[in-house]
Design a protein around this motif. Structure first.
Motif, mmCIF file in Angstrom:
data_model
loop_
_atom_site.group_PDB
_atom_site.id
_atom_site.type_symbol
_atom_site.label_atom_id
_atom_site.label_comp_id
_atom_site.label_asym_id
_atom_site.label_seq_id
_atom_site.Cartn_x
_atom_site.Cartn_y
_atom_site.Cartn_z
ATOM 1 N N PRO B 479 0.867 -1.311 0.155
ATOM 2 C CA PRO B 479 -0.026 -0.084 -0.136
ATOM 3 C C PRO B 479 1.001 1.328 -0.081
ATOM 4 O O PRO B 479 1.734 1.394 0.731
ATOM 5 C CB PRO B 479 -0.870 -0.275 1.243
ATOM 6 N N PHE B 480 0.462 2.089 -0.920
ATOM 7 C CA PHE B 480 1.299 3.474 -0.968
ATOM 8 C C PHE B 480 0.917 4.274 -0.154
ATOM 9 O O PHE B 480 -0.460 4.597 0.171
ATOM 10 C CB PHE B 480 1.074 3.843 -2.402
ATOM 11 N N PRO B 481 1.552 5.209 0.746
ATOM 12 C CA PRO B 481 1.190 6.107 1.715
ATOM 13 C C PRO B 481 1.079 7.241 1.156
ATOM 14 O O PRO B 481 2.014 8.078 1.154
ATOM 15 C CB PRO B 481 2.743 5.872 2.626
ATOM 16 N N GLY B 482 0.003 7.289 0.980
ATOM 17 C CA GLY B 482 -0.604 8.705 0.001
ATOM 18 C C GLY B 482 -1.544 8.488 -1.211
ATOM 19 O O GLY B 482 -1.950 7.620 -1.471
ATOM 20 N N ASN B 483 -1.750 9.927 -1.532
ATOM 21 C CA ASN B 483 -2.721 9.558 -2.524
ATOM 22 C C ASN B 483 -1.855 9.980 -4.013
ATOM 23 O O ASN B 483 -0.625 10.241 -4.126
ATOM 24 C CB ASN B 483 -4.090 10.819 -2.328
ATOM 25 N N GLU B 484 -2.554 10.327 -4.747
ATOM 26 C CA GLU B 484 -1.877 10.335 -6.090
ATOM 27 C C GLU B 484 -0.921 11.467 -6.231
ATOM 28 O O GLU B 484 -0.088 11.584 -6.849
ATOM 29 C CB GLU B 484 -3.041 10.535 -7.347
ATOM 30 N N ALA B 485 -1.243 12.660 -5.489
ATOM 31 C CA ALA B 485 -0.348 13.775 -5.292
ATOM 32 C C ALA B 485 1.071 13.354 -5.049
ATOM 33 O O ALA B 485 2.005 13.886 -5.337
ATOM 34 C CB ALA B 485 -0.983 14.884 -4.322
ATOM 35 N N ASN B 486 0.969 12.653 -3.759
ATOM 36 C CA ASN B 486 2.096 12.003 -3.204
ATOM 37 C C ASN B 486 2.972 11.237 -4.332
ATOM 38 O O ASN B 486 4.097 11.224 -4.333
ATOM 39 C CB ASN B 486 1.962 11.258 -1.838
ATOM 40 N N TYR B 487 2.205 10.162 -4.990
ATOM 41 C CA TYR B 487 2.914 9.321 -5.939
ATOM 42 C C TYR B 487 3.394 10.256 -7.058
ATOM 43 O O TYR B 487 4.538 9.928 -7.576
ATOM 44 C CB TYR B 487 1.610 8.317 -6.539
ATOM 45 N N LEU B 488 2.760 11.337 -7.422
ATOM 46 C CA LEU B 488 2.995 12.000 -8.543
ATOM 47 C C LEU B 488 4.577 12.855 -8.154
ATOM 48 O O LEU B 488 5.415 12.895 -8.901
ATOM 49 C CB LEU B 488 2.198 13.037 -8.822
ATOM 50 N N ARG B 489 4.310 13.282 -6.804
ATOM 51 C CA ARG B 489 5.591 13.835 -6.423
ATOM 52 C C ARG B 489 6.762 12.927 -6.201
ATOM 53 O O ARG B 489 8.063 13.187 -6.925
ATOM 54 C CB ARG B 489 5.275 14.525 -5.033
ATOM 55 N N ALA B 490 6.327 12.021 -5.819
ATOM 56 C CA ALA B 490 7.652 10.623 -5.706
ATOM 57 C C ALA B 490 8.099 10.450 -7.341
ATOM 58 O O ALA B 490 9.318 10.357 -7.284
ATOM 59 C CB ALA B 490 7.077 9.421 -5.093
ATOM 60 N N GLN B 491 7.220 10.272 -8.433
ATOM 61 C CA GLN B 491 7.864 9.857 -9.677
ATOM 62 C C GLN B 491 8.713 11.105 -10.206
ATOM 63 O O GLN B 491 9.631 10.982 -10.809
ATOM 64 C CB GLN B 491 6.667 9.596 -10.309
ATOM 65 N N ILE B 492 8.301 12.351 -9.937
ATOM 66 C CA ILE B 492 8.769 13.525 -10.395
ATOM 67 C C ILE B 492 10.448 13.467 -9.634
ATOM 68 O O ILE B 492 11.176 13.646 -10.418
ATOM 69 C CB ILE B 492 7.997 14.819 -9.926
ATOM 70 N N ALA B 493 10.366 13.017 -8.396
ATOM 71 C CA ALA B 493 11.514 13.242 -7.724
ATOM 72 C C ALA B 493 12.677 12.098 -8.475
ATOM 73 O O ALA B 493 13.588 12.362 -8.627
ATOM 74 C CB ALA B 493 11.422 12.983 -6.018
ATOM 75 N N ARG B 494 11.909 10.731 -8.793
ATOM 76 C CA ARG B 494 12.778 10.059 -9.247
ATOM 77 C C ARG B 494 13.327 10.260 -10.521
ATOM 78 O O ARG B 494 14.546 10.037 -10.889
ATOM 79 C CB ARG B 494 12.075 8.521 -9.433
ATOM 80 N N ILE B 495 12.374 10.805 -11.325
ATOM 81 C CA ILE B 495 12.709 11.096 -12.749
ATOM 82 C C ILE B 495 13.714 12.415 -12.912
ATOM 83 O O ILE B 495 14.672 12.146 -13.438
ATOM 84 C CB ILE B 495 11.542 11.549 -13.518
ATOM 85 N N SER B 496 13.505 13.358 -11.953
ATOM 86 C CA SER B 496 14.636 14.344 -11.888
ATOM 87 C C SER B 496 15.854 13.852 -11.627
ATOM 88 O O SER B 496 16.882 14.222 -12.047
ATOM 89 C CB SER B 496 14.157 15.260 -10.793
ATOM 90 N N ALA B 497 15.937 12.931 -10.519
ATOM 91 C CA ALA B 497 17.234 12.442 -10.014
ATOM 92 C C ALA B 497 18.037 11.467 -10.837
ATOM 93 O O ALA B 497 19.118 11.573 -11.073
ATOM 94 C CB ALA B 497 16.987 11.750 -8.756
ATOM 95 N N ALA B 498 17.170 11.008 -12.016
ATOM 96 C CA ALA B 498 17.810 10.028 -12.841
ATOM 97 C C ALA B 498 18.146 10.585 -13.927
ATOM 98 O O ALA B 498 19.064 10.309 -14.694
ATOM 99 C CB ALA B 498 16.783 8.858 -12.979
ATOM 100 N N THR B 499 17.385 11.525 -14.517
ATOM 101 C CA THR B 499 17.605 12.108 -15.892
ATOM 102 C C THR B 499 17.755 13.698 -16.033
ATOM 103 O O THR B 499 17.921 13.904 -17.324
ATOM 104 C CB THR B 499 16.410 11.758 -16.689
ATOM 105 N N HIS B 500 17.988 14.222 -15.121
ATOM 106 C CA HIS B 500 18.508 15.872 -15.223
ATOM 107 C C HIS B 500 20.083 15.728 -15.415
ATOM 108 O O HIS B 500 20.979 15.605 -14.726
ATOM 109 C CB HIS B 500 17.943 16.485 -14.198
ATOM 110 N N ILE B 501 20.319 16.074 -16.810
ATOM 111 C CA ILE B 501 21.766 16.229 -17.110
ATOM 112 C C ILE B 501 22.339 17.572 -17.675
ATOM 113 O O ILE B 501 21.528 18.137 -18.339
ATOM 114 C CB ILE B 501 21.957 14.790 -18.181
ATOM 115 N N SER B 502 23.451 17.593 -17.749
ATOM 116 C CA SER B 502 23.984 19.153 -18.264
ATOM 117 C C SER B 502 25.057 18.420 -19.182
ATOM 118 O O SER B 502 25.792 17.525 -18.886
ATOM 119 C CB SER B 502 24.071 19.858 -17.370
ATOM 120 N N PRO B 503 25.693 19.598 -19.776
ATOM 121 C CA PRO B 503 26.835 19.163 -20.488
ATOM 122 C C PRO B 503 28.171 19.281 -19.349
ATOM 123 O O PRO B 503 27.927 20.255 -18.599
ATOM 124 C CB PRO B 503 27.079 20.354 -21.646
ATOM 125 N N LEU B 504 29.182 18.516 -19.532
ATOM 126 C CA LEU B 504 30.276 18.763 -18.742
ATOM 127 C C LEU B 504 30.892 20.012 -18.621
ATOM 128 O O LEU B 504 31.276 20.528 -19.680
ATOM 129 C CB LEU B 504 31.143 17.583 -19.285
#
Lengths: 226, 724
Positions: B479-504
């Motif tokens: 069971p996910f602790p929270g509603n869709e707003a929390n799930y959305l925020r968690a996914q945003i956090a994961r995506i940001s951490a994994a895919t935000h890149i910049s040139p060296l």
């Protein structure tokens, strides 16, 4: 998307984030015209794009007069030169179902898959590991076919069936009204009907044989609230 | 269906028959109606179903009226009733030629009241009626509508309700409603004869009750019986079919069907499409420039820096890459972001991307508040949690008191919930930025709450599509602790951490060299822009992944960016749990989790199934001089980044899920817990029955007896031996 109304359709479908860069769009418009002339298709549809690691495949389909006849599929890597793909068969589906992962983008690439096969050697029966090579082209064909069968959708009224059998584009189709557009039953699968014969006579009595000759989306699983 | 109409009764109406009492009422009302003069105002009254029904019945009775020949003592009220009936009919229908047409067409329906009314001199009455004195009818109508203490109005109401009741006389649900029905007709006649104003309340009340019941909307739709019958009768009267009773059922069904399937007129435009109009109205508000101001001054002010990014430029570059929303949608997003910046105290703002959902999508904006602005909301949240803790402590104290009173102490379970990992501070780690979402440009922006490590850990285990409503529950296992707003925020956090890149080289670490040793384990978490960055040529960016770096901190398996030892207790907890600490120490030792440090190049990312997690492309191979380097994530389909010269940007447009070559399998529930082991101490054994006990007792006695005998024998033997 019809080659003639390609730009408009691309604009409308841009909500999902996938689009085409201007150079691709320009090259598509020109090359699809040429494809239509060379292969003598009645309509050429831009089917879409399959992303690969090294390169992307751009897929187009050509339809003849009868819209429900099997379609010819073409692919291209640069939206300029198109090559015809072989038609899909069930064997291909079985064969390619074992391949997982992304497309590489190289049509001649071969996936290797080891299988245990029983080999009869005289009286002995033993299992051997056989390495099966599956070409990426085959996988492409079967994936396109699966996607078509599952999600190719057409609104009710866009095609009509003549009494002789062939299916034509309905030129008097003006689009669905707002209330009709919200219902799943106004959309059909654009493929040979599978569930139509399972309907009861009562349901069939309500159908219009010239317009309702395809499976509707209503009974697809999983059900989703609109 | 109904009973055949009773025979015309020349004498006074029979008290036993309710119908005839109504009839007498009708007569009385009629008589009273004739004297008054033609009223003044002519009002167009809306179609009234009651009136229709009553008028229909009156028509039948009127038809009967014509067929009667007997003249008898007709109270003026009867005539009044007939007159009024037709008036009502005419007024309601607004048909000028009604009176001539109806009596011939409508046959006396057997189920309607065709009481034995006799009207002497009905010919004159009919003539009067047939002269189409519509205004009189309408006055009566108005009398019915307005609760004036009008005698006629009262009578008309009463009469109509009677007739309406008589329509359903066979069902008879309304009889109890109307107190007047219990009166005997003679009393009624007496009352009406004296021309006194009867008590309006019970009758009005009954009428209103009846009407309210009819106006009740059905469960399935927004339609009420009242409206439906109005509709049906209008249709019938418009079309005038022959023998309407026999086709009543099909007419009813057609009317019902048409209510839900309005005929589409190909010649006229459809006035529907209210949803699209509303949306356009809302978006119109976006395009209006905020503030009153005069032209030139405002322009100058606005040209200075604003926190809103140049979305159009970003959209252009992404379009070259084949990604992104259409240009007018991008513009709307730009104007919506501008609105957000005006509403909230924002320092920097960025369009993060779009997450697609089943019923609606989310537009996500990543913002940073100005210093000090954010604390207000956090304090409120903290107060709430502290309040909760206080009540919990109170509850525990009460519980302890109760336990002391109980002599049997219930064994306490040895299971303790795993320690809650505290969420990261705002402006650091996963909560570095604040996120605002909205469904469409034009709708208000909603702020997403901060993400907790527990939510991230759970979000990794489940895969659910977003529905588009922030308050939708996320039903999943675990069971996910929270509603869709929390799930959305968690996914945003994961995506940001994994895919935000910049040139060296675009970002570099700050110049704090002294702290390197101390921070070695935790890793740095701050970076700043490199002023000397001179862009990497596009071809090099495409060729090698080492030219790109992550500029967001990696999320550890714990769910945070900086590791926290969950066993470390705060001071308060140490005071309370001193005894328990000794038990815990030494049992668990948690290893510190380390993730890749900030600014790691992409070439060091783990592979998926022997394929690189990133794909690079040149946006246009035909013109490499002007093309853009595009990097696409294979791990999170939908995450793109482009770079050209000194500009770069990240965006995510997709469903919000990670790529997995296998289909998603939800995790299975945990193993079934073991039952208490069966041992002899808890084995149930049946108590011995009475026979068994007696048998046992007998056996014991027998054993005793034999033992005594043996002893005696031994004694005898010994004695004998002794004797010898």
């Amino acid at each position: 998307m019809d080659a003639e109304s390609l730009l408009l359709s691309l604009e409308l479908a841009s909500g999902s984030g996938q689009g085409l860069s201007p150079d691709r769009r320009a090259s598509l418009l020109t090359s699809l015209m040429l494809v239509k002339r060379d292969y003598r298709y009645d309509r050429v549809l831009f089917w879409g794009r399959i992303l690969g690691l090294v390169a992307d495949y751009y897929i187009a389909q050509g339809l003849s007069e009868d819209q429900l006849a099997p379609r010819k599929t073409l692919y291209s890597l640069n939206c300029m030169e198109w090559s015809l793909l072989p038609p899909a068969t069930d064997e291909m589906m079985v064969q390619t179902s074992v391949v997982k992962g992304r497309f590489t983008g190289d049509p001649s690439h071969e996936y290797e898959h080891t299988e245990l096969q029983k080999v009869n050697d005289g009286e002995k029966v033993f299992e051997e590991e056989v390495v099966v090579q599956i070409k990426e082209e085959t996988r492409l064909v079967s994936i396109i076919d699966q996607i078509d069968k599952a999600v190719s959708v057409i609104p009710r009224g866009a095609l009509f069936k003549t009494p002789f059998g062939p299916v034509h584009v309905n030129r008097t189709f003006e689009g669905l009204s707002l209330s009709q557009a919200k219902k799943l039953s106004s959309y059909f699968h654009f493929r040979e009907p599978v569930e139509l014969k399972n309907k009861t006579l009562l349901e069939k009595a309500d159908l219009d044989p010239s317009l309702d000759f395809l499976d509707s989306l209503e009974h697809d699983i999983p059900k989703v609230e609109p | 269906m109904g009973d055949p109409p009773p025979a015309p009764d020349p004498s006074a109406p029979q008290p036993s028959s309710r119908r005839s009492s109504q009839v007498s009422e009708q007569r009385s009302q009629e008589r009273a109606q004739l004297p008054p003069a033609v009223p003044d105002g002519v009002q167009q009254m809306p179609l009234d179903a009651q009136v229709l029904r009553s008028s229909q019945e009156i028509l039948e009775s009127q038809a009967n009226l014509q067929s009667w020949s007997q003249g008898a003592s007709l109270s003026p009220y009867e005539q009044l009733a007939m007159f009024q009936a037709e008036e009502a009919q005419l007024g309601g229908m607004e048909y000028p030629s009604l009176n001539t047409g109806f009596p011939s067409e409508f046959l006396p329906q057997p189920y309607l009241d065709g009481g034995g009314i006799q009207v002497p001199g009905n010919a004159s009455l009919m003539q009067q009626l047939q002269h189409g004195r519509g205004n009189v009818f309408q006055e009566l109508e108005s009398a019915y509508q307005e609760p004036r203490p009008d005698l006629l109005g009262q009578f008309s109401m009463y009469q109509r309700e009677d007739l309406q009741f008589s329509a359903s006389a066979q069902h008879g649900p309304y009889m109890s409603d109307d107190p007047a029905l219990q009166f005997s007709p003679s009393e009624l006649g007496f009352m009406s004869f004296s021309m006194q104003v009867p008590e309006p309340e019970p009758r009005e009340l009954a009428v209103q009750n009846a009407k309210a019941y009819l106006l009740q909307t059905s469960v399935n739709c927004n339609l009420s019986l009242y409206e439906h019958l109005v509709n049906l009768l209008t249709k019938i009267l418009n079309q005038r079919p022959e023998d309407p009773l026999s086709i009543l059922e099909s007419l009813n069904r057609t009317a019902q069907w048409e209510w839900f399937h309005p005929k589409l007129d190909t010649l006229r435009d459809d006035p529907e499409m209210q949803l699209t109009y509303e949306m356009a109205e809302r978006q119109k508000a976006l395009f209006v420039r905020g503030g009153s101001g005069e032209g030139e001054q405002d322009m100058e002010e606005e040209v200075t820096e604003t926190a809103v990014p140049n979305i159009m430029e970003t959209a252009f570059y992404f379009e070259q890459a084949g990604v992104g929303l259409s240009s007018d949608e991008s513009f709307r997003i730009f104007v919506a972001l501008k609105q957000l910046v005006e509403q909230q105290p924002i320092r920097t703002c960025r369009f993060w991307g779009k997450i697609l959902g089943l019923s609606g999508s989310y537009l996500v904006a990543e913002v940073e508040f100005r210093e000090g602005e954010e604390e207000v909301e956090e304090e409120e949240v903290e107060e709430l949690t502290e309040g909760g803790e206080a009540t919990e402590a109170h509850g525990e104290e009460e519980g302890e008191e109760d336990e002391e009173k109980v002599t049997d102490v219930i064994p306490k379970p040895t299971w303790k919930p795993p320690p809650v990992i505290p969420k990261e501070e705002s402006r650091s780690g996963t909560n570095k930025f604040l996120y605002f979402v909205c469904n469409e440009p034009g709708r208000p922006w909603t702020r997403l709450p901060h993400v907790t490590p527990a939510q991230i850990v759970h979000a990794r285990k489940i895969k659910k599509f977003f529905t588009g409503r922030l308050d939708a529950p996320v039903i999943s296992y675990p069971p996910f602790p929270g509603n869709e707003a929390n799930y959305l925020r968690a996914q945003i956090a994961r995506i940001s951490a994994a895919t935000h890149i910049s040139p060296l080289g675009f970002y570099q670490f700050g110049e704090e060299e002294g702290d390197e040793e101390e921070e070695g384990r935790a890793g740095r978490d701050t970076y700043e822009e490199n002023a000397d960055f001179e862009g990497i040529p596009v071809l090099e960016l495409v060729d090698s992944l080492a030219n790109w770096v992550h500029h967001r901190q990696h999320i550890l398996p714990q769910g945070r960016c900086t590791w926290v030892n969950p066993l470390q207790k705060t001071e308060e907890e140490e005071e309370l749990g001193e005894e328990e600490e000794k038990a815990d120490e030494g049992v668990e030792e948690v290893e510190q989790e380390i993730g890749p440090p900030l600014l790691t190049p992409l070439s060091e990312d783990a592979e998926i199934l022997h394929t690189s997690p990133w794909t690079t492309r040149l946006s246009c191979s035909l013109c490499p001089q002007y093309s853009v380097a595009v990097v696409r994530s294979n791990l999170w389909p939908g995450a793109y980044a482009y770079a050209i010269g000194k500009k770069f940007e990240n965006i995510y447009i997709g469903w919000g899920h990670k790529y997995s070559p296998e289909n998603f399998n939800p995790s299975l529930p945990g193993p079934i817990q073991h039952e208490y082991p069966s041992g002899p101490e808890i084995m149930e054994m049946s108590d011995p029955t009475v026979e068994e006990e007696q048998a046992l007792k007998a056996a014991q006695e027998h054993a005793l007896a034999t033992a005594e005998e043996e002893e005696e024998e031994e004694d005898e033997d010994e004695d004998e031996d002794a004797d010898d």
